[in-house]
Motif scaffolding. Structure first.
Motif, PDB file in Angstrom:
ATOM      1  N   VAL A  65      28.827 -13.142  13.508  1.00 15.95           N
ATOM      2  CA  VAL A  65      28.173 -12.937  12.200  1.00 15.95           C
ATOM      3  C   VAL A  65      26.656 -13.017  12.363  1.00 15.95           C
ATOM      4  CG1 VAL A  65      27.806 -13.978   9.917  1.00 15.95           C
ATOM      5  CG2 VAL A  65      30.126 -13.675  10.802  1.00 15.95           C
ATOM      6  N   TYR A  66      26.168 -14.005  13.123  1.00 20.88           N
ATOM      7  CA  TYR A  66      24.727 -14.134  13.351  1.00 20.88           C
ATOM      8  C   TYR A  66      24.159 -12.869  14.007  1.00 20.88           C
ATOM      9  CZ  TYR A  66      20.412 -15.276  15.715  1.00 20.88           C
ATOM     10  OH  TYR A  66      19.130 -15.221  16.186  1.00 20.88           O
ATOM     11  N   ARG A  68      25.425  -9.819  14.080  1.00 17.21           N
ATOM     12  CA  ARG A  68      25.530  -8.672  13.171  1.00 17.21           C
ATOM     13  C   ARG A  68      24.415  -8.700  12.127  1.00 17.21           C
ATOM     14  NH1 ARG A  68      30.214  -9.688  10.835  1.00 17.21           N
ATOM     15  NH2 ARG A  68      31.300  -9.286  12.779  1.00 17.21           N
ATOM     16  N   ARG A  69      24.181  -9.867  11.532  1.00 18.40           N
ATOM     17  CA  ARG A  69      23.129 -10.000  10.506  1.00 18.40           C
ATOM     18  C   ARG A  69      21.734  -9.808  11.091  1.00 18.40           C
ATOM     19  NH1 ARG A  69      25.526 -15.072   7.094  1.00 18.40           N
ATOM     20  NH2 ARG A  69      27.087 -13.862   5.976  1.00 18.40           N
ATOM     21  N   SER A  70      21.573 -10.113  12.369  1.00 18.09           N
ATOM     22  CA  SER A  70      20.279  -9.956  13.040  1.00 18.09           C
ATOM     23  C   SER A  70      20.073  -8.540  13.565  1.00 18.09           C
ATOM     24  CB  SER A  70      20.163 -10.945  14.199  1.00 18.09           C
ATOM     25  OG  SER A  70      20.285 -12.261  13.734  1.00 18.09           O
TER      26      SER A  70
END
Length: 137
Positions: A65-66, A68-70
């Motif tokens: 998730v980190y 992907r969001r970055s």
């Protein structure tokens, strides 16, 4: 426990040494966030990563998730137990994460711990990292 980030030329970018009881996966985000590549000339350091290639222990949902969001592409193989759990949850398990086997073949820089004291291990890694970088100058 050592956490080492390298660039594709196998040159170390960052070394983070933590206590043994700290696992690999929780250290993934701090390692990625601390990477700074010096700019050419008077330019600013480059902090944006293009892709992360990592071993299976880094395949947690939190890490994915980190990344992907970055906006960072991830090539991390999914462990069998995670894949099995995803399948047992049915439709709620979602799709398997994207994985590129050809990109995974580039994941070839490995470090192993060879000393009981973290300070000794860290010194050895720093000497090795400096030697590797000096060869390219």
């Amino acid at each position: 426990m050592p956490h080492l980030a390298c660039e594709q030329g196998r040159r170390p970018l960052l070394l983070l040494v933590t206590a043994d009881q700290r696992g690999d996966s929780p250290q993934s985000v701090p390692v990625v966030e601390r990477i700074r590549v010096p700019g050419v000339g008077a330019g600013c350091s480059r902090t944006r990563r293009d892709r992360v290639l990592a071993d299976k222990p880094y395949s947690s949902r939190t890490n994915r998730v980190y990344l992907r969001r970055s906006g960072i592409k991830a090539t991390i193989a999914q462990p069998r137990d995670q894949a099995a759990h995803r399948k047992t949850t049915g439709p709620r398990g979602g799709r398997p994460p994207a994985f590129e086997p050809e990109a995974d073949k580039q994941r070839h820089a490995v470090a192993t711990r060879c000393d009981k004291l973290a300070v000794h291990y860290q010194a050895i890694i720093h000497i090795a990292a400096n030697t590797i970088w000096l060869r390219h100058i």
